[in-house]
Design a protein around this motif. Structure first.
Motif, PDB file in Angstrom:
ATOM      1  N   LEU A 285      70.156   1.942  44.036  1.00  0.00           N
ATOM      2  CA  LEU A 285      71.414   2.090  44.753  1.00  0.00           C
ATOM      3  C   LEU A 285      72.293   0.856  44.629  1.00  0.00           C
ATOM      4  O   LEU A 285      73.512   0.954  44.459  1.00  0.00           O
ATOM      5  N   ILE A 286      71.697  -0.325  44.692  1.00  0.00           N
ATOM      6  CA  ILE A 286      72.464  -1.565  44.624  1.00  0.00           C
ATOM      7  C   ILE A 286      73.217  -1.681  43.294  1.00  0.00           C
ATOM      8  O   ILE A 286      74.364  -2.134  43.251  1.00  0.00           O
ATOM      9  N   LEU A 287      72.592  -1.236  42.220  1.00  0.00           N
ATOM     10  CA  LEU A 287      73.229  -1.285  40.902  1.00  0.00           C
ATOM     11  C   LEU A 287      74.342  -0.258  40.823  1.00  0.00           C
ATOM     12  O   LEU A 287      75.438  -0.556  40.324  1.00  0.00           O
ATOM     13  N   ARG A 288      74.094   0.949  41.298  1.00  0.00           N
ATOM     14  CA  ARG A 288      75.120   1.992  41.246  1.00  0.00           C
ATOM     15  C   ARG A 288      76.348   1.593  42.060  1.00  0.00           C
ATOM     16  O   ARG A 288      77.487   1.821  41.641  1.00  0.00           O
ATOM     17  N   ALA A 289      76.102   0.971  43.217  1.00  0.00           N
ATOM     18  CA  ALA A 289      77.227   0.563  44.059  1.00  0.00           C
ATOM     19  C   ALA A 289      78.063  -0.520  43.379  1.00  0.00           C
ATOM     20  O   ALA A 289      79.298  -0.490  43.418  1.00  0.00           O
ATOM     21  N   PHE A 290      77.397  -1.480  42.737  1.00  0.00           N
ATOM     22  CA  PHE A 290      78.123  -2.551  42.053  1.00  0.00           C
ATOM     23  C   PHE A 290      78.884  -2.008  40.853  1.00  0.00           C
ATOM     24  O   PHE A 290      80.040  -2.400  40.606  1.00  0.00           O
ATOM     25  N   LEU A 291      78.274  -1.115  40.098  1.00  0.00           N
ATOM     26  CA  LEU A 291      78.938  -0.534  38.930  1.00  0.00           C
ATOM     27  C   LEU A 291      80.177   0.256  39.344  1.00  0.00           C
ATOM     28  O   LEU A 291      81.216   0.190  38.674  1.00  0.00           O
ATOM     29  N   ASP A 292      80.076   1.023  40.433  1.00  0.00           N
ATOM     30  CA  ASP A 292      81.242   1.775  40.910  1.00  0.00           C
ATOM     31  C   ASP A 292      82.382   0.829  41.265  1.00  0.00           C
ATOM     32  O   ASP A 292      83.546   1.073  40.909  1.00  0.00           O
ATOM     33  N   GLU A 293      82.055  -0.253  41.960  1.00  0.00           N
ATOM     34  CA  GLU A 293      83.068  -1.232  42.347  1.00  0.00           C
ATOM     35  C   GLU A 293      83.671  -1.900  41.110  1.00  0.00           C
ATOM     36  O   GLU A 293      84.885  -2.130  41.028  1.00  0.00           O
ATOM     37  N   LEU A 294      82.819  -2.211  40.130  1.00  0.00           N
ATOM     38  CA  LEU A 294      83.262  -2.881  38.910  1.00  0.00           C
ATOM     39  C   LEU A 294      84.248  -2.012  38.135  1.00  0.00           C
ATOM     40  O   LEU A 294      85.296  -2.486  37.677  1.00  0.00           O
ATOM     41  N   MET A 295      83.948  -0.726  38.003  1.00  0.00           N
ATOM     42  CA  MET A 295      84.834   0.164  37.256  1.00  0.00           C
ATOM     43  C   MET A 295      86.156   0.378  38.008  1.00  0.00           C
ATOM     44  O   MET A 295      87.220   0.445  37.377  1.00  0.00           O
ATOM     45  N   GLN A 296      86.109   0.457  39.329  1.00  0.00           N
ATOM     46  CA  GLN A 296      87.340   0.615  40.102  1.00  0.00           C
ATOM     47  C   GLN A 296      88.246  -0.594  39.941  1.00  0.00           C
ATOM     48  O   GLN A 296      89.462  -0.459  39.760  1.00  0.00           O
ATOM     49  N   CYS A 297      87.666  -1.785  39.993  1.00  0.00           N
ATOM     50  CA  CYS A 297      88.461  -3.010  39.835  1.00  0.00           C
ATOM     51  C   CYS A 297      89.039  -3.115  38.427  1.00  0.00           C
ATOM     52  O   CYS A 297      90.177  -3.569  38.246  1.00  0.00           O
TER      53      CYS A 297
END
Length: 305
Positions: A285-297
């Motif tokens: 979950l921690i990786l998926r959450a960071f990846l989602d944030e990274l792509m949005q930014c």
């Protein structure tokens, strides 16, 4: 077969710290224990495993062949334990744990790199996350993602490694530069003559981008090879070499007159930055959450350009 207990995991973590620090003495500060205690712990671990892990003396600290194998296995084991802890946290639907991120060097000055914004937003959301950041070459980052030491890495990766997934993130612009003391600095010549003069100059290139750089310049061989941007900038600033640099990184020296951007229109290259993760592995979950944030930014920054 060896049965591992809690004390064995503790000893293996001590062993891993010793190797990372390069010896018993250097590991004292990291472990916050006396060298005699570290020696006792290592002796206990060697008895438990039945192999000699290292040699130390006047010649310095050195892993034995068995020690090298045990260290590699330790990295895999501790990575699996960490992933288990992260997955256990996922069951609580909370984003917490340790995230291991890899990045190539000198991305900090790039205004289109989304990592700064991502980190700020990720932390502000209240996630209880310990972030480890490793700066390395593309090959080092790929190796660490493959063996589980990194959850993800961001950089430009000219080659494809089996077992990794590559996702485009943004593009970095590279220009061709020379230093104040270089023979091409301030040269006013037609474009054709400039390219001929460049071809006769000493060129420095990063090893993993060498083929691309030399092909763009029409040059057969680099006079110097480096593995990171800082080393490349150092040689270019010396005035003895010319070469490509990320434009955002070179801007500080262009402003002071220490670097000149040569052939700005003709000699500009784009490098695609990508995210790499392990293929075929369930993402915590921690990786998926960071990846989602990274792509949005990344998308937000692209819209602002």
């Amino acid at each position: 077969m060896i049965q591992l207990h809690d004390v064995d995991l503790k000893l293996l973590r001590v062993f891993g710290t010793i190797v990372k620090c390069g010896g018993f003495s250097a590991a004292q500060a990291a472990l916050n224990v006396a060298q005699s205690t570290i020696s006792e712990q290592m002796a206990h671990l060697e008895v438990r495993l039945g192999v000699k892990l290292c040699e130390r003396g006047r010649s310095g600290f050195r892993l034995t062949e068995q020690g090298q194998a045990i260290y590699a296995a330790t990295q895999r084991l501790l990575g699996a334990v960490e992933d288990f802890c992260v997955d256990a946290d996922m069951l609580k639907r909370e984003v917490s744990g340790t995230l291991n991120l890899g990045v190539i060097d000198t991305t900090i000055t790039d205004p289109v790199c989304p990592l700064k914004q991502t980190t700020q937003r990720f932390v502000q959301r209240g996630h209880e996350v310990h972030l480890n950041v490793y700066i390395g070459t593309p090959a080092e980052l790929e190796e660490r993602v493959i063996d589980g030491r990194l959850h993800l890495a961001v950089g430009h990766f000219p080659f494809r490694v089996p077992g990794l997934s590559y996702s485009p993130l943004y593009q970095e612009s590279h220009g061709f530069f020379c230093g104040r003391n270089h023979v091409l600095f301030g040269l006013q010549e037609p474009k054709v003559n400039l390219l001929e003069r460049i071809a006769a100059s000493r060129i420095v290139a990063r090893g993993y981008l060498q083929h691309r750089d030399l092909q763009a310049l029409g040059v057969d061989k680099a006079a110097a090879t480096v593995d990171n941007v800082e080393a490349q900038a150092m040689l270019i600033l010396s005035g003895a070499y010319a070469g490509f640099l990320p434009e955002h990184y070179a801007r500080q020296w262009v402003a002071t007159g220490d670097l000149e951007h040569l052939g700005a229109g003709r000699l500009r290259l784009l490098s695609t930055f990508e995210i790499i993760t392990r293929r075929g592995i369930a993402s915590p979950l921690i990786l998926r959450a960071f990846l989602d944030e990274l792509m949005q930014c990344a998308r937000a920054l692209a819209k602002d350009l």
